[in-house]
Enzyme design. Sequence first.
Site, short mmCIF file in Angstrom:
data_model
loop_
_atom_site.label_atom_id
_atom_site.label_comp_id
_atom_site.label_asym_id
_atom_site.label_seq_id
_atom_site.Cartn_x
_atom_site.Cartn_y
_atom_site.Cartn_z
N CYS A 100 31.37 22.60 39.76
CA CYS A 100 32.09 22.06 40.92
C CYS A 100 31.24 20.99 41.60
O CYS A 100 30.13 21.25 42.05
CB CYS A 100 32.40 23.17 41.91
SG CYS A 100 33.22 22.61 43.41
N GLU A 139 38.91 26.78 35.33
CA GLU A 139 38.44 27.89 36.17
C GLU A 139 37.25 27.42 36.98
O GLU A 139 36.42 26.64 36.50
CB GLU A 139 38.05 29.08 35.28
CG GLU A 139 37.63 30.32 36.04
CD GLU A 139 36.12 30.53 36.08
OE1 GLU A 139 35.69 31.65 36.44
OE2 GLU A 139 35.36 29.59 35.77
N ARG A 191 35.99 39.72 41.32
CA ARG A 191 35.49 38.40 40.94
C ARG A 191 36.60 37.39 41.18
O ARG A 191 37.33 37.00 40.25
CB ARG A 191 35.06 38.40 39.47
CG ARG A 191 34.38 37.11 39.02
CD ARG A 191 34.00 37.18 37.55
NE ARG A 191 33.25 36.03 37.12
CZ ARG A 191 31.93 35.87 37.28
NH1 ARG A 191 31.23 36.80 37.89
NH2 ARG A 191 31.33 34.77 36.87
N ARG A 193 38.29 34.01 41.45
CA ARG A 193 38.05 32.67 40.95
C ARG A 193 39.32 31.84 41.06
O ARG A 193 40.43 32.36 40.97
CB ARG A 193 37.60 32.70 39.47
CG ARG A 193 36.21 33.30 39.26
CD ARG A 193 35.14 32.44 39.90
NE ARG A 193 33.78 32.89 39.63
CZ ARG A 193 33.10 33.72 40.40
NH1 ARG A 193 33.65 34.21 41.50
NH2 ARG A 193 31.85 34.04 40.10
#
Length: 534
Positions: A100, A139, A191, A193
């Site tokens: 990112c 993702e 988690r 995402r």
Amino acid sequence: MLSQRAGFTFIDLFAGIGGFHAGLAALGGRCVYASEIDPDARGIYERAWIVPEAAAGHTYRFAGDINDDVALLPEQDLPEANDDLPNFPEHDVLAAGFPCQAFSKSGHQQGILDASRGTLFYNILRIVRAKRPKVVFLENVKNLIGPRHRKTTFETIVTALDELGYIVSHAPTVISPHRIHPGLGGTPQMRERIYIMAIHRSALGRNLASSAERIAETSQERAVLRDIVPFSAFRYGTWDPNDWRIRTTPLALYDGKAIVTDGDEHLDASRHALGAQEERVLDAWDRFVREVVKNRELEAGDGVRRLPGHPIWLGVLDPEWLESERADAEARRPVDSVENGWKHDFLDRNIKFVGEYREELNATINDVVLSFQRSRQKFEWQAQDASSLDECLIQFRPSGIRVKKATYTPALVAINQTPILGKERRRLTAREAARLQGFPDRVAQVMIECQPDAASYKQIGNAVHVGAVGFALAQFLEHFEEQTGLDRSLQEALDAWRRRWSAGDECSGRARAMRGVEVTDGDTMPNGDTSRAA
């Protein structure tokens, strides 16, 4: 094993150790290109995927630096899309767990590729421009929609895909494996995402085989597509994440085995045992919890929370530490505020806590706690009515010791905060951590055999969740199947997922679980309402 049907092809960018590869190959996908720059992760990927597939007769390029194949050029210097990247393989699905990075706002005024030049998303976008894969499957961490990245990164990504002919939601879609039924590829790990999933308009109800045909389709507007609703929310069904039990819940991904591998012939307890100081710290806190339960005549399963919900800071027993922290709290307090501020409040709560639990502290921990390093003097109880640490999962964190029931784990991360099994007093093994991420045991075995556990934990923590890949792609494709139909290769992928999870009845109604309720921002609503995003 490489599927003989191989109904669709995919590329695996920024591949890590192959989370996307494992999830897509399980649905009959055949990888035709992969890239990963980290040498340690490349070594695992090669042993886990490249070598076995080559032995089965299937070879493809495994790049290191993707810039060697997809150079960073100004958009004005690129060939026409039809002529760009002529040697890059055609593929149906582009999968990427890309790093990112914030985009330049100024770049967006120059073109859709220039908006991302200087970031690794540029490579993805250039491939999409030239090859128009039927599905783009990305993702990233949830921070992608945080205040720093939402405008500069997330919205630039979906706008660029939209301009290249893709149907994609401008509302962020979030998924976590702990909310997926264990019979549908879920595992006990929280988690969350971000998933950005886009389908090219040419893949809806028709079979356009070449990128040239799909590029031509981009400039045309089919009336049937005007009212297509983008996919924007996962349906989790009725699975309650609190029903997870890390030691016993059977997982469909592992033929009914649980996460914990005690008794496994490959388990080397000495490799995952705690150090003497860590044992001493946990034993002291465990004695304290048990003393609280005994003194207050609490009983197992009574629903009574054993300790306060706020972090316990026993440093308040040290006058010098308390004086220093009070000074810091005062410095943090807003100027001219009549309130004391959050840190004064925490210190006050802990002084009160010490008074209320003085008897239990004196009997168990008070004489040793100040010998612990500062982070071990902090204790965060998230285990509700558990009566000892034996019932819990534990993490040594820089902010303190976090304790929760052994239902599902916190997110695995790429630093050494591997969860500890309270009863066994050991860390999760690399194999168990890999199972939390849905990887086949053979991939874990490759890691165990060729590198230290620290490297494995880092790679696993950076990976894409395998079960979530299949679960997400299936719901995404089903969404468009219901509206317009799919191209043949994507329909085969969806059918493969259905076949995989339809056999057996150990998870009753699991085929119907996808059609139960739609979960959005923690709320539930009747299936079919897509007005809000997950």
